[in-house]
Write a protein that holds these residues in place. Structure first.
Motif, PDB file in Angstrom:
ATOM      1  N   VAL A  21      14.054 -32.403  -1.505  1.00  0.00           N
ATOM      2  CA  VAL A  21      13.348 -33.254  -2.469  1.00  0.00           C
ATOM      3  C   VAL A  21      14.348 -33.762  -3.488  1.00  0.00           C
ATOM      4  CG1 VAL A  21      11.471 -33.393  -4.142  1.00  0.00           C
ATOM      5  CG2 VAL A  21      11.261 -31.870  -2.165  1.00  0.00           C
ATOM      6  N   LEU A  22      14.543 -35.078  -3.501  1.00  0.00           N
ATOM      7  CA  LEU A  22      15.469 -35.706  -4.440  1.00  0.00           C
ATOM      8  C   LEU A  22      14.672 -36.389  -5.543  1.00  0.00           C
ATOM      9  CD1 LEU A  22      18.627 -37.777  -3.644  1.00  0.00           C
ATOM     10  CD2 LEU A  22      16.893 -38.742  -5.153  1.00  0.00           C
ATOM     11  N   VAL A  23      15.013 -36.097  -6.793  1.00  0.00           N
ATOM     12  CA  VAL A  23      14.361 -36.724  -7.944  1.00  0.00           C
ATOM     13  C   VAL A  23      15.407 -37.540  -8.689  1.00  0.00           C
ATOM     14  CG1 VAL A  23      13.039 -36.359 -10.060  1.00  0.00           C
ATOM     15  CG2 VAL A  23      12.746 -34.795  -8.128  1.00  0.00           C
ATOM     16  N   ALA A  24      15.111 -38.828  -8.897  1.00  0.00           N
ATOM     17  CA  ALA A  24      16.045 -39.714  -9.594  1.00  0.00           C
ATOM     18  C   ALA A  24      15.750 -39.737 -11.086  1.00  0.00           C
ATOM     19  CB  ALA A  24      15.948 -41.123  -9.018  1.00  0.00           C
ATOM     20  N   GLU A  25      16.710 -40.240 -11.855  1.00  0.00           N
ATOM     21  CA  GLU A  25      16.545 -40.309 -13.309  1.00  0.00           C
ATOM     22  C   GLU A  25      15.364 -41.184 -13.712  1.00  0.00           C
ATOM     23  OE1 GLU A  25      17.895 -38.662 -15.554  1.00  0.00           O
ATOM     24  OE2 GLU A  25      19.824 -37.903 -14.875  1.00  0.00           O
ATOM     25  N   ASP A  26      15.034 -42.196 -12.877  1.00  0.00           N
ATOM     26  CA  ASP A  26      13.913 -43.079 -13.241  1.00  0.00           C
ATOM     27  C   ASP A  26      12.565 -42.521 -12.792  1.00  0.00           C
ATOM     28  OD1 ASP A  26      13.890 -43.439 -10.510  1.00  0.00           O
ATOM     29  OD2 ASP A  26      14.282 -45.593 -10.548  1.00  0.00           O
ATOM     30  N   GLY A  27      12.551 -41.278 -12.275  1.00  0.00           N
ATOM     31  CA  GLY A  27      11.307 -40.642 -11.873  1.00  0.00           C
ATOM     32  C   GLY A  27      10.946 -40.811 -10.413  1.00  0.00           C
ATOM     33  N   ALA A  28      11.680 -41.647  -9.683  1.00  0.00           N
ATOM     34  CA  ALA A  28      11.392 -41.833  -8.261  1.00  0.00           C
ATOM     35  C   ALA A  28      11.691 -40.545  -7.493  1.00  0.00           C
ATOM     36  CB  ALA A  28      12.224 -42.982  -7.696  1.00  0.00           C
ATOM     37  N   VAL A  29      10.859 -40.252  -6.496  1.00  0.00           N
ATOM     38  CA  VAL A  29      11.018 -39.040  -5.686  1.00  0.00           C
ATOM     39  C   VAL A  29      11.096 -39.443  -4.221  1.00  0.00           C
ATOM     40  CG1 VAL A  29       9.993 -36.832  -5.005  1.00  0.00           C
ATOM     41  CG2 VAL A  29       9.724 -37.672  -7.355  1.00  0.00           C
ATOM     42  N   GLU A  30      12.075 -38.895  -3.496  1.00  0.00           N
ATOM     43  CA  GLU A  30      12.189 -39.125  -2.062  1.00  0.00           C
ATOM     44  C   GLU A  30      12.380 -37.791  -1.358  1.00  0.00           C
ATOM     45  OE1 GLU A  30      14.533 -42.310  -0.498  1.00  0.00           O
ATOM     46  OE2 GLU A  30      14.639 -43.314  -2.443  1.00  0.00           O
ATOM     47  N   ASN A  31      11.871 -37.723  -0.134  1.00  0.00           N
ATOM     48  CA  ASN A  31      11.934 -36.481   0.636  1.00  0.00           C
ATOM     49  C   ASN A  31      12.640 -36.698   1.965  1.00  0.00           C
ATOM     50  OD1 ASN A  31      10.246 -35.154  -1.311  1.00  0.00           O
ATOM     51  ND2 ASN A  31       8.492 -36.190  -0.378  1.00  0.00           N
ATOM     52  N   ARG A  32      13.297 -35.674   2.439  1.00  0.00           N
ATOM     53  CA  ARG A  32      13.880 -35.663   3.779  1.00  0.00           C
ATOM     54  C   ARG A  32      13.645 -34.283   4.400  1.00  0.00           C
ATOM     55  NH1 ARG A  32      14.475 -40.075   2.065  1.00  0.00           N
ATOM     56  NH2 ARG A  32      16.263 -41.482   2.222  1.00  0.00           N
ATOM     57  N   ALA A  55      24.201 -34.624   4.579  1.00  0.00           N
ATOM     58  CA  ALA A  55      24.233 -35.435   5.793  1.00  0.00           C
ATOM     59  C   ALA A  55      22.921 -36.189   5.982  1.00  0.00           C
ATOM     60  CB  ALA A  55      24.526 -34.559   7.004  1.00  0.00           C
ATOM     61  N   VAL A  56      21.785 -35.500   5.814  1.00  0.00           N
ATOM     62  CA  VAL A  56      20.510 -36.144   6.069  1.00  0.00           C
ATOM     63  C   VAL A  56      20.177 -37.175   4.992  1.00  0.00           C
ATOM     64  CG1 VAL A  56      18.929 -34.569   4.844  1.00  0.00           C
ATOM     65  CG2 VAL A  56      18.176 -35.677   6.944  1.00  0.00           C
ATOM     66  N   TRP A  57      20.683 -36.967   3.780  1.00  0.00           N
ATOM     67  CA  TRP A  57      20.444 -37.962   2.733  1.00  0.00           C
ATOM     68  C   TRP A  57      21.261 -39.220   2.955  1.00  0.00           C
ATOM     69  CZ3 TRP A  57      16.583 -38.467  -0.319  1.00  0.00           C
ATOM     70  CH2 TRP A  57      15.857 -37.340  -0.714  1.00  0.00           C
ATOM     71  N   SER A  58      22.312 -39.154   3.738  1.00  0.00           N
ATOM     72  CA  SER A  58      23.194 -40.302   3.915  1.00  0.00           C
ATOM     73  C   SER A  58      22.979 -41.023   5.235  1.00  0.00           C
ATOM     74  CB  SER A  58      24.665 -39.846   3.845  1.00  0.00           C
ATOM     75  OG  SER A  58      24.916 -39.179   2.644  1.00  0.00           O
ATOM     76  N   GLU A  59      22.278 -40.370   6.186  1.00  0.00           N
ATOM     77  CA  GLU A  59      22.318 -40.897   7.539  1.00  0.00           C
ATOM     78  C   GLU A  59      21.273 -41.965   7.817  1.00  0.00           C
ATOM     79  OE1 GLU A  59      19.466 -37.492   9.646  1.00  0.00           O
ATOM     80  OE2 GLU A  59      21.631 -37.421   9.840  1.00  0.00           O
ATOM     81  N   ASP A  60      20.162 -41.987   7.052  1.00  0.00           N
ATOM     82  CA  ASP A  60      19.117 -42.935   7.418  1.00  0.00           C
ATOM     83  C   ASP A  60      19.296 -44.251   6.683  1.00  0.00           C
ATOM     84  OD1 ASP A  60      18.245 -42.498   4.887  1.00  0.00           O
ATOM     85  OD2 ASP A  60      16.269 -41.739   5.418  1.00  0.00           O
ATOM     86  N   GLY A  61      18.221 -45.013   6.517  1.00  0.00           N
ATOM     87  CA  GLY A  61      18.355 -46.395   6.070  1.00  0.00           C
ATOM     88  C   GLY A  61      18.585 -46.554   4.586  1.00  0.00           C
ATOM     89  N   ALA A  62      19.521 -45.850   4.014  1.00  0.00           N
ATOM     90  CA  ALA A  62      19.747 -45.960   2.579  1.00  0.00           C
ATOM     91  C   ALA A  62      20.250 -47.337   2.185  1.00  0.00           C
ATOM     92  CB  ALA A  62      20.751 -44.889   2.131  1.00  0.00           C
ATOM     93  N   ARG A  63      20.845 -48.037   3.129  1.00  0.00           N
ATOM     94  CA  ARG A  63      21.380 -49.357   2.802  1.00  0.00           C
ATOM     95  C   ARG A  63      20.472 -50.494   3.254  1.00  0.00           C
ATOM     96  NH1 ARG A  63      26.352 -48.842   0.834  1.00  0.00           N
ATOM     97  NH2 ARG A  63      27.532 -46.972   1.288  1.00  0.00           N
ATOM     98  N   ARG A  64      19.349 -50.153   3.878  1.00  0.00           N
ATOM     99  CA  ARG A  64      18.428 -51.207   4.283  1.00  0.00           C
ATOM    100  C   ARG A  64      17.748 -51.788   3.048  1.00  0.00           C
ATOM    101  NH1 ARG A  64      15.423 -47.851   8.861  1.00  0.00           N
ATOM    102  NH2 ARG A  64      14.797 -46.840   6.946  1.00  0.00           N
ATOM    103  N   PRO A  65      17.412 -53.069   3.093  1.00  0.00           N
ATOM    104  CA  PRO A  65      16.736 -53.633   1.922  1.00  0.00           C
ATOM    105  C   PRO A  65      15.316 -53.112   1.796  1.00  0.00           C
ATOM    106  CG  PRO A  65      16.824 -55.237   3.712  1.00  0.00           C
ATOM    107  CD  PRO A  65      17.652 -54.059   4.140  1.00  0.00           C
ATOM    108  N   VAL A  66      14.838 -53.138   0.565  1.00  0.00           N
ATOM    109  CA  VAL A  66      13.444 -52.804   0.284  1.00  0.00           C
ATOM    110  C   VAL A  66      12.653 -54.104   0.322  1.00  0.00           C
ATOM    111  CG1 VAL A  66      11.842 -51.917  -1.439  1.00  0.00           C
ATOM    112  CG2 VAL A  66      14.085 -50.832  -1.133  1.00  0.00           C
TER     113      VAL A  66
END
Length: 347
Positions: free
Chosen positions: A155-166, A226-237
């Motif tokens: 569970v990754l929590v960003a400074e702006d409050g966004a939460v993402e899971n892997r 590894a799992v945080w870097s491998e998926d579509g982190a660079r794909r546009p939203v």
């Protein structure tokens, strides 16, 4: 197909009649006949008007959908109108206020983008679109929660409050304490950094032996990175709002076309590629019908405008999609204003 003639090649009479046909069709959605034009103060006989309409049809600018019907603009005619004859109507003070208010929504930037896109959709009666690169979040914390059967949720929590899971595969025999230890270590090491910066720092520390972790926790940290870097982190939203408005505005004969458009919108990668083509330059791009292969069958138009960040680089594209019978004079300036508003938001 012959090239569309420039507007200067039309006589004043032909330009006037052509403009009236396009204006009438865009406003009412039905072909415009010579009788209607004769009653609009042209001071020409119906026979003279029919003659001009036939000339415009032979140039590929107008079409008659039925033998006894009036004329409506072709896609080439709409392109000529948009490029050479349209008189833009700037958004009203109320419309500008609605867009700016939604852009001011507090929370993660994607929520503000979604809210602004929804406002644009409501005001334009089209589906609203916005595309931005996946922003590298500044991290606040990372933790691991056991899922059972050899898996954990990172569970990754960003400074702006966004939460993402892997989902992370756990090393065999990993003790529960290693999950806590790995999460504490990553939070202490990665807090305040982007994922790329944090990954580089952790890798340096582990390589230099400065990471005070046991073997199990170290393995989990490496798998988590590894799992945080491998998926579509660079794909546009890509955010799409207001698809239902396309159905609301369609009559029974038009429903099949709109269903096709909604199917196209489900293929977000293709839509993102279309919007990405609008990134070059500063001008608003208008794609009408078959000018873009993606929406050729659904007969739809896209109006898109890039917006820039504080450093002057293009950070995204905002726009609308709807039937070719759009109020271009109203919607184009509305998209322009929304792009300027998002530029301030992203700055």
């Amino acid at each position: 197909m012959a090239a569309t003639p420039p507007i200067a090649e039309l006589t004043d009479r032909a330009r006037d009649i052509f403009r009236r046909v396009v204006d009438g069709y865009l406003e009412h959605g039905v072909p415009v006949g010579s009788k209607t034009l004769a009653q609009a103060g042209l001071n020409l006989s119906p026979a003279s008007i029919r003659n001009v309409l036939a000339q415009l049809e032979s140039l590929g600018l107008l079409a008659a959908p039925h033998t006894s019907a009036g004329r409506m603009p072709t896609e080439a005619g709409l392109r000529l109108f948009v490029d050479g004859m349209m008189q833009a109507h700037e958004p009203s003070a109320d419309e500008r206020a609605q867009i700016e208010a939604r852009a001011g929504v507090h929370g993660p930037v994607e929520e503000a983008l979604a809210a602004t896109t929804a406002a644009l959709s409501g005001l334009s009666a089209c589906a609203g679109l916005v595309m931005v690169p996946k922003r590298e979040a500044v991290l606040r914390s990372i933790g691991f929660m056991p899922l059972g059967q050899g898996q954990a949720l990172a569970v990754l929590v960003a400074e702006d409050g966004a939460v993402e899971n892997r989902v992370v595969a756990l090393p065999i025999g990993l003790p529960h304490g290693a999950l806590v230890e790995a999460g504490n270590y990553l939070t202490a090491t990665m807090g305040g950094l982007t994922l790329a910066e944090a990954r580089a720092r952790v890798e340096r520390e582990l390589a230099a032996g400065r990471g005070e972790l046991d073997a199990a926790a170290r393995a989990l940290v490496e798998r988590g990175l590894a799992v945080w870097s491998e998926d579509g982190a660079r794909r546009p939203v890509l955010i799409v709002r207001g698809q239902g408005r396309l159905l609301d505005d369609a009559d029974a004969a038009d429903l099949e076309r709109v269903r096709g458009l909604l199917d196209d919108l489900e293929g977000k990668q293709e839509v993102a590629a279309l919007l990405d083509s609008a990134r070059a330059g500063d001008a608003t791009r208008i794609f009408i019908g078959a000018e873009n292969k993606l929406f050729a069958l659904s007969g739809s138009s896209v109006i898109a405008k890039p917006f820039r960040g504080q450093d002057g680089r293009v950070v995204g594209v905002v726009g609308v999609i709807g039937p070719t019978r759009l109020n271009y004079a109203r919607v184009v300036p509305m998209v322009d204003f929304t792009a300027a508003t998002l530029a301030r938001l992203m700055g």
